[in-house]
Design a protein around this motif. Sequence first.
Motif, PDB file in Angstrom:
ATOM      1  N   HIS A  39       0.856  -1.185   0.000  1.00 30.50           N
ATOM      2  CA  HIS A  39       0.000   0.000   0.000  1.00 30.50           C
ATOM      3  C   HIS A  39       0.894   1.238   0.000  1.00 30.50           C
ATOM      4  O   HIS A  39       1.904   1.270   0.711  1.00 30.50           O
ATOM      5  CB  HIS A  39      -0.897  -0.003   1.244  1.00 30.50           C
TER       6      HIS A  39
ATOM      7  N   ASP B  90       2.111   2.606   3.288  1.00 32.92           N
ATOM      8  CA  ASP B  90       3.061   1.856   4.104  1.00 32.92           C
ATOM      9  C   ASP B  90       3.857   0.886   3.227  1.00 32.92           C
ATOM     10  O   ASP B  90       3.616  -0.326   3.231  1.00 32.92           O
ATOM     11  CB  ASP B  90       2.332   1.083   5.206  1.00 32.92           C
TER      12      ASP B  90
ATOM     13  N   ARG C 240      -2.169   4.517   6.014  1.00 34.01           N
ATOM     14  CA  ARG C 240      -2.788   3.473   5.187  1.00 34.01           C
ATOM     15  C   ARG C 240      -4.292   3.388   5.452  1.00 34.01           C
ATOM     16  O   ARG C 240      -5.096   3.364   4.503  1.00 34.01           O
ATOM     17  CB  ARG C 240      -2.127   2.134   5.503  1.00 34.01           C
ATOM     18  N   ASP C 241      -4.674   3.383   6.707  1.00 37.62           N
ATOM     19  CA  ASP C 241      -6.091   3.221   7.040  1.00 37.62           C
ATOM     20  C   ASP C 241      -6.926   4.434   6.652  1.00 37.62           C
ATOM     21  O   ASP C 241      -8.134   4.317   6.439  1.00 37.62           O
ATOM     22  CB  ASP C 241      -6.242   2.939   8.534  1.00 37.62           C
TER      23      ASP C 241
ATOM     24  N   TRP D 199      -6.116   6.478   4.016  1.00 34.93           N
ATOM     25  CA  TRP D 199      -5.492   6.890   2.752  1.00 34.93           C
ATOM     26  C   TRP D 199      -6.394   7.788   1.911  1.00 34.93           C
ATOM     27  O   TRP D 199      -5.974   8.858   1.447  1.00 34.93           O
ATOM     28  CB  TRP D 199      -5.064   5.673   1.953  1.00 34.93           C
TER      29      TRP D 199
ATOM     30  N   ARG E  19       2.057  10.204  -0.958  1.00 32.47           N
ATOM     31  CA  ARG E  19       3.118   9.251  -1.317  1.00 32.47           C
ATOM     32  C   ARG E  19       4.441   9.628  -0.657  1.00 32.47           C
ATOM     33  O   ARG E  19       5.195   8.759  -0.213  1.00 32.47           O
ATOM     34  CB  ARG E  19       3.287   9.197  -2.835  1.00 32.47           C
TER      35      ARG E  19
END
Length: 439
Positions: free
Chosen positions: A91, A94, A379-380, A382, A395
């Motif tokens: 991902h 991460d 990530r969670d 995003w 990014r």
Amino acid sequence: MTILRTNRPDSQHGPQTPARLSMAEIFEAVSPDELALRFTAFDGSATGPEDAPYGLNLKTPRGASYLATAPGDLGMARAYVSGDLDLVGVHPGDPYELLTAMGDLHFKMPAPRTAAAIARSLGIDLLKPPPPPPQEALPRWRRVAEGLRHSKVRDAEAIHHHYDVSNAFYEYVLGPSMTYTCACYPHDGATLEEAQENKYRLVFEKLRLKEGDRLLDIGCGWAGMVRYAARRGVRVIGATLSAEQAAWGQEAIRREGLQDLAEVRHSDYRDVVETGFDAVSSIGLTEHIGVRNYPAYFGFIKDRLRTGGLLLNHSITRPVNRRMPTGAFIDRYVFPDGELTGSGTIITAAQNAGLEVRHEENLREHYVRTLAGWCANLRDNWDACVDEVGEATARVWGLYMAGSRIGFERNSIELHQVLAVKLDERGGAGLPLRPWWNG
């Protein structure tokens, strides 16, 4: 795989000459042997194990140009941030596993004949540097318009570049504590929030703070330490060069009803004129001030402390005691003008300023866990983060935090807390004989 494809010789054309190389062949020529990644490219070529769990996908000629004109981490960062290079199997919030699989990826210099074939295959257009992504800061030598390195104006611009991204974005990444420094995990199962609260508790106890004391917190961020101390009856002044941080911290102080005890100033710490503080906390500031400024920095702190007052300096360090500017990616995309050195250099500077160092400890492994927590948050969250700051900036953060996690794991960077005291005229510290805090 044969790196150079050759034409069949004949009596008219003489010896073999290299043909045009594919992107995959070029990648093989400059990358280490046995790289356990799958590489695919826009020209349809590929190399590496087909069943590799991670890979790199070079999507555009511009990405190839970024890689060719800025070899190493800067070129890869440019291609990735711009969306011309994708990291496969992870991902973007991460990419730790892929970066770990890449290991110490250092592009090697090919033999002269191979290098000539690579240049010929890329062509003149791809060997012209494209404009870098807008997230990239100017190189160090071009920042002179902002003043000399670590002047007040230039430091303010460097802080603005990194910290004035978006308070909402930081809330998604950092979590409810809004704490952007290494946490201290009390046990293996502790959450990020518990560890950040424990870090503030540790700093508070090391500084022997109590109700009615006065604390100066320089580089105060979103006022995490300021509010922790104020909740316990300490009168606190915090200073930050980030306008966004100051606004958020001031509102948090109002929201918690701490206005009578706590204040956050949007200012350079060097502009704080009050003296006689019982303690000074500096949590994550030393990385920004420059090694050459350490004597003035610790001299300023000593002048702000009362006799017997304590300093807690919490900062990222190197495992060696020499001045080390950050790498190209970190300097251009994350911390412009950032500079690290070893804990020994910090301790020496504090001692030379007339402070007595009483304790130091390395929280390196705690930063590994802290960064893992921040990456998990990115990530969670995003989609919300991308909506807030754009995918390119998101990014940058995923790449920087995952890479930093590896740096702390491998001991290329560390995190030290240094505790020091301002002695009286007879050398008295007025401190207990043994550490008084719960580690």
